[in-house]
Design a protein around this motif. Structure first.
Motif, PDB file in Angstrom:
ATOM      1  N   LYS A 142      60.929  63.734  65.468  1.00 27.53           N
ATOM      2  CA  LYS A 142      60.306  65.357  65.731  1.00 27.53           C
ATOM      3  C   LYS A 142      61.118  66.186  65.243  1.00 27.53           C
ATOM      4  O   LYS A 142      60.717  67.173  64.416  1.00 27.53           O
ATOM      5  N   ALA A 146      60.170  68.364  61.779  1.00 24.93           N
ATOM      6  CA  ALA A 146      59.931  69.699  62.014  1.00 24.93           C
ATOM      7  C   ALA A 146      61.022  70.463  61.046  1.00 24.93           C
ATOM      8  O   ALA A 146      60.336  71.469  60.523  1.00 24.93           O
ATOM      9  N   SER A 214      52.877  64.572  75.884  1.00 27.59           N
ATOM     10  CA  SER A 214      52.655  65.523  74.745  1.00 27.59           C
ATOM     11  C   SER A 214      50.950  65.375  74.076  1.00 27.59           C
ATOM     12  O   SER A 214      50.724  64.283  74.022  1.00 27.59           O
ATOM     13  N   TYR A 216      50.678  66.370  71.101  1.00 27.06           N
ATOM     14  CA  TYR A 216      50.851  66.316  69.625  1.00 27.06           C
ATOM     15  C   TYR A 216      51.435  65.065  69.068  1.00 27.06           C
ATOM     16  O   TYR A 216      52.513  64.995  68.931  1.00 27.06           O
ATOM     17  N   LYS A 220      48.197  64.465  64.958  1.00 25.02           N
ATOM     18  CA  LYS A 220      47.747  66.049  65.282  1.00 25.02           C
ATOM     19  C   LYS A 220      48.877  66.984  64.731  1.00 25.02           C
ATOM     20  O   LYS A 220      48.601  67.831  64.246  1.00 25.02           O
ATOM     21  N   MET A 221      50.116  66.420  64.603  1.00 22.18           N
ATOM     22  CA  MET A 221      51.210  67.022  64.135  1.00 22.18           C
ATOM     23  C   MET A 221      50.939  67.439  62.674  1.00 22.18           C
ATOM     24  O   MET A 221      51.185  68.450  61.950  1.00 22.18           O
TER      25      MET A 221
END
Ligand code: UDP
Ligand code: MG
Length: 326
Positions: A142, A146, A214, A216, A220-221
């Motif tokens: 993640k 990100a 979560s 996400y 979905k992310m």
């Protein structure tokens, strides 16, 4: 700033029945602490937005509202997603507040950073972005994805605050300006820098989710990431044009090469595999390009319908103000 500001903490909740009983008292305690310290008015509230949860989140919110008048809640008619739920909460608060702070329900964002946010607000900032100082509690995957995403967004011209999610303070003036943004494809963290005003940042450590799961997952992310880029910038389309120009130049070079071979008598029927590779490669590029353009056309389609972004079906409090068309 004269007098104590009225603050509403806006919290979107989707299937949060596990974590809400833990975090709701934390939000109220923080509100009370800030009020006792003379930082905010007693008219301040904790506003929960139930985003069409399938579990008993709304019942929990209703019970909270009965237990203490500082808790209030609104219920959306169905699940509309985090960004729409947050917008619903902000528009509900508009007209009743001097500022709002939006935060997730799961306790991952350090609520103590609110003190610093209010201080910044009282020093004249209209938007205060909460910025994660460390991401050690996120998984490696993640964290890296990100970080790559922020770089990509910057490259495509999106003006966003690095490592800032949706933990932010927004003043009533900014809320009024935001109310004029009617887009259906919402990417709030890219929108507030666009609205402007004097802003500042407050950094905090990001914790683990206190309970529950979560919402996400990877798909979905990715979809939020694509929405982010396409709602902030049209540079991907320009990138396709450049790619097209590049491929055409390659084609011209190829033609020249073939002509030279023909004139010098070297041309043979060989080259079947390279032809097939080229066709597949160019076919792939064309389909991807169509997909990117289609993404924008889909966005235009959704935008031109002007559908409301959310519908409020229930409230735990009586709202005497005008209705806002979501
Ligand atoms: N959320 C929402 N609607 C949704 C999905 C999530 O209101 O459809 C809320 C959720 O209840 C939480 C916040 O958005 O308060 C952030 O979600 P989550 O913590 O699952 O995301 P993560 O922190 O893992 O990125
Ligand atoms: Mg979370």
């Amino acid at each position: 700033m004269t007098g104590k500001p009225i603050l509403w903490i806006v919290i979107p909740c989707y299937n949060e029945s596990e974590v809400l009983p833990i975090t709701a008292p934390m939000f109220l305690a923080q509100l009370t602490r800030m009020r006792d310290a003379g930082k905010i008015s007693d008219k301040s509230r904790v506003l929960f937005v139930n985003d069409g949860s399938r579990d008993n989140t709304w019942e929990i919110i209703e019970k909270l509202a009965v237990s203490d008048p500082h808790y209030i809640g609104i219920c959306l008619s169905r699940n509309r997603g985090h960004q729409n739920a947050l917008t619903a909460g902000m528009m509900e608060a508009r007209g009743h507040v001097d500022c709002i702070i939006s935060i997730d329900a799961d306790g991952q964002d350090d609520i103590r950073a609110m003190d610093a946010m209010i201080d910044e607000y009282r020093n004249g900032s209209e938007v205060v972005y909460g910025v994660r100082s460390s991401r050690t509690t996120d998984t490696w995957f993640k964290r890296t994805t990100a970080q790559m995403y922020y770089r990509l967004l910057e490259h495509f011209g999106g003006d966003i605050v690095y490592n800032h999610a949706d933990y932010r303070l927004v003043s009533s003036a900014v809320l009024d300006s935001f109310a004029n943004f009617h887009e259906v494809n919402l990417f709030l963290r890219g929108l507030f820098p666009l609205i402007g005003y004097k802003s500042s940042t407050v950094s905090y450590a990001r914790e683990e989710r206190l309970a529950g799961q979560s919402h996400y997952p990877l798909m979905k992310m990715i979809s939020l990431a694509v929405d982010g880029i396409t709602s902030l910038s049209v540079r991907p389309i320009r990138f396709i044009t450049n790619l097209g120009v590049f491929c055409s130049l390659l084609g011209v070079a190829g033609i020249i090469w073939v002509l030279v071979r023909k004139v010098t008598g070297h041309l043979s029927v060989l080259g079947w595999s390279s032809t097939v590779c080229l066709i597949l490669f160019l076919g792939g590029i064309q389909l991807i390009s169509l997909g990117v353009i289609g993404e924008y056309i889909g966005k235009i389609y959704m935008e031109c319908k002007h559908r409301p972004r959310f519908i409020i079906s229930e409230r735990t409090w009586v709202c005497q103000e005008r209705e806002y068309k979501g």
